[in-house]
Design an enzyme around this catalytic site. Structure first.
Site, PDB file in Angstrom:
ATOM      1  N   SER A  57       0.819  -1.212   0.000  1.00 21.98           N
ATOM      2  CA  SER A  57       0.000   0.000   0.000  1.00 21.98           C
ATOM      3  C   SER A  57       0.856   1.266   0.000  1.00 21.98           C
ATOM      4  O   SER A  57       2.008   1.258   0.432  1.00 21.98           O
ATOM      5  CB  SER A  57      -0.900   0.015   1.230  1.00 21.98           C
ATOM      6  OG  SER A  57      -1.713  -1.126   1.263  1.00 21.98           O
TER       7      SER A  57
HETATM    8  N1  SAH Z   1      -0.777  -4.595   3.774  1.00 22.09           N
HETATM    9  C1  SAH Z   1      -0.183  -5.166   2.594  1.00 22.09           C
HETATM   10  C2  SAH Z   1      -1.163  -5.078   1.451  1.00 22.09           C
HETATM   11  C3  SAH Z   1      -1.107  -6.288   0.628  1.00 22.09           C
HETATM   12  S1  SAH Z   1      -2.331  -6.344  -0.641  1.00 22.09           S
HETATM   13  C4  SAH Z   1       1.078  -4.418   2.236  1.00 22.09           C
HETATM   14  O1  SAH Z   1       1.155  -3.202   2.476  1.00 22.09           O
HETATM   15  O2  SAH Z   1       1.997  -5.022   1.688  1.00 22.09           O
HETATM   16  C5  SAH Z   1      -3.621  -7.297   0.123  1.00 22.09           C
HETATM   17  C6  SAH Z   1      -3.253  -8.690   0.554  1.00 22.09           C
HETATM   18  O3  SAH Z   1      -4.457  -9.328   0.971  1.00 22.09           O
HETATM   19  C7  SAH Z   1      -2.667  -9.570  -0.547  1.00 22.09           C
HETATM   20  O4  SAH Z   1      -1.430 -10.056  -0.144  1.00 22.09           O
HETATM   21  C8  SAH Z   1      -3.705 -10.694  -0.713  1.00 22.09           C
HETATM   22  O5  SAH Z   1      -3.131 -11.936  -1.034  1.00 22.09           O
HETATM   23  C9  SAH Z   1      -4.340 -10.710   0.666  1.00 22.09           C
HETATM   24  N2  SAH Z   1      -5.651 -11.345   0.723  1.00 22.09           N
HETATM   25  C10 SAH Z   1      -6.680 -11.314  -0.179  1.00 22.09           C
HETATM   26  N3  SAH Z   1      -7.717 -12.045   0.261  1.00 22.09           N
HETATM   27  C11 SAH Z   1      -7.358 -12.543   1.483  1.00 22.09           C
HETATM   28  C12 SAH Z   1      -8.005 -13.376   2.462  1.00 22.09           C
HETATM   29  N4  SAH Z   1      -9.258 -13.841   2.284  1.00 22.09           N
HETATM   30  N5  SAH Z   1      -7.337 -13.682   3.580  1.00 22.09           N
HETATM   31  C13 SAH Z   1      -6.081 -13.226   3.809  1.00 22.09           C
HETATM   32  N6  SAH Z   1      -5.403 -12.446   2.925  1.00 22.09           N
HETATM   33  C14 SAH Z   1      -6.039 -12.103   1.788  1.00 22.09           C
END
Ligand code: SAH
Length: 210
Positions: A57
């Site tokens: 993000s």
């Molecule tokens: N906070 C992270 C954002 C990653 S993007 C950062 O700053 O790096 C969102 C993440 O949510 C992805 O890695 C995706 O794989 C995960 N995601 C999507 N659906 C999910 C679920 N049902 N349970 C856990 N993680 C999930």
């Protein structure tokens, strides 16, 4: 002025006024959470691609979500969507324990190695469907969801303390509203922080896999 200081100044101008949040941003090396070829962009105020078609993000969004959670040092926090682990590391500076759930094992494992490297010992990780929360450690004082859902999954209400804070992007698959939801005894009190664009939260109570 170095790049981190510049970023801190920009975040201040964008309305991030919580000194503890700004200090956490200053203390956590964002470059460590990026692929090799993108490390030089670490202190730009934008989202960047990581493995598995996901994104780390934008620093402003990380700061805004963290600030909205109003964390206390004794708080236990649930994070859904570990991704790179950057947001997790920021949270770990401001609360007692972070419980973080990631759907992709490959991402979760790399994030775990980074936590070890930074000696962040107050983070518990799990792999699985975070739309169901993480019932074993509930109730949490705060929940942060870093992927977008069409509506708030019921599990988050059940696993949050009364008066607990939830920050979550809610809306369509392209564009959402970053929502702060405070848990009352029977329902949420919701307010919108800003418009946003997150990847999809995929699972039983989120988007279905296509
Ligand atoms: N906070 C992270 C954002 C990653 S993007 C950062 O700053 O790096 C969102 C993440 O949510 C992805 O890695 C995706 O794989 C995960 N995601 C999507 N659906 C999910 C679920 N049902 N349970 C856990 N993680 C999930």
């Amino acid at each position: 002025m170095d790049q981190i200081q510049q970023l801190i100044e920009i975040l201040g101008r964008q309305g991030i006024h919580d000194e503890r949040v700004l200090l956490a941003i200053q203390n956590v090396p964002r470059e460590l959470f990026l692929p090799e070829n993108l490390k030089s962009h670490a202190y730009e105020n934008r989202a960047l691609p990581i493995d598995c078609d996901q994104t780390i993000s934008q620093p402003y969004i990380v700061a805004l979500m963290t600030q909205a959670l109003q964390l206390q040092p004794t708080d236990r926090v649930l994070e859904i969507g570990t991704g790179s682990g950057y947001q997790t590391a920021i949270l770990s500076q401001l609360c007692h324990t972070v419980y973080t759930v990631e759907r992709w094992e490959a991402l979760g494992q790399i994030a775990q190695e980074r936590f070890l490297q930074l000696q962040l010992s107050n983070i518990e990780t799990a792999f699985g469907d975070g739309t169901l929360g993480w019932p074993e450690h509930a109730p949490y004082d705060a929940i942060i969801v870093t992927a977008a859902t069409p509506s708030i999954p019921a599990a988050y209400f059940q696993q949050l303390t009364s008066g607990g804070r939830l920050v979550i992007p809610v809306g369509g698959s392209d564009i959402q509203e970053l929502t702060l939801a405070i848990r009352g005894e029977v329902d949420w009190t919701c307010s919108t922080l800003c418009g946003c664009r997150f990847v999809k939260l995929i699972g039983e109570q989120g988007w279905q896999e296509t």
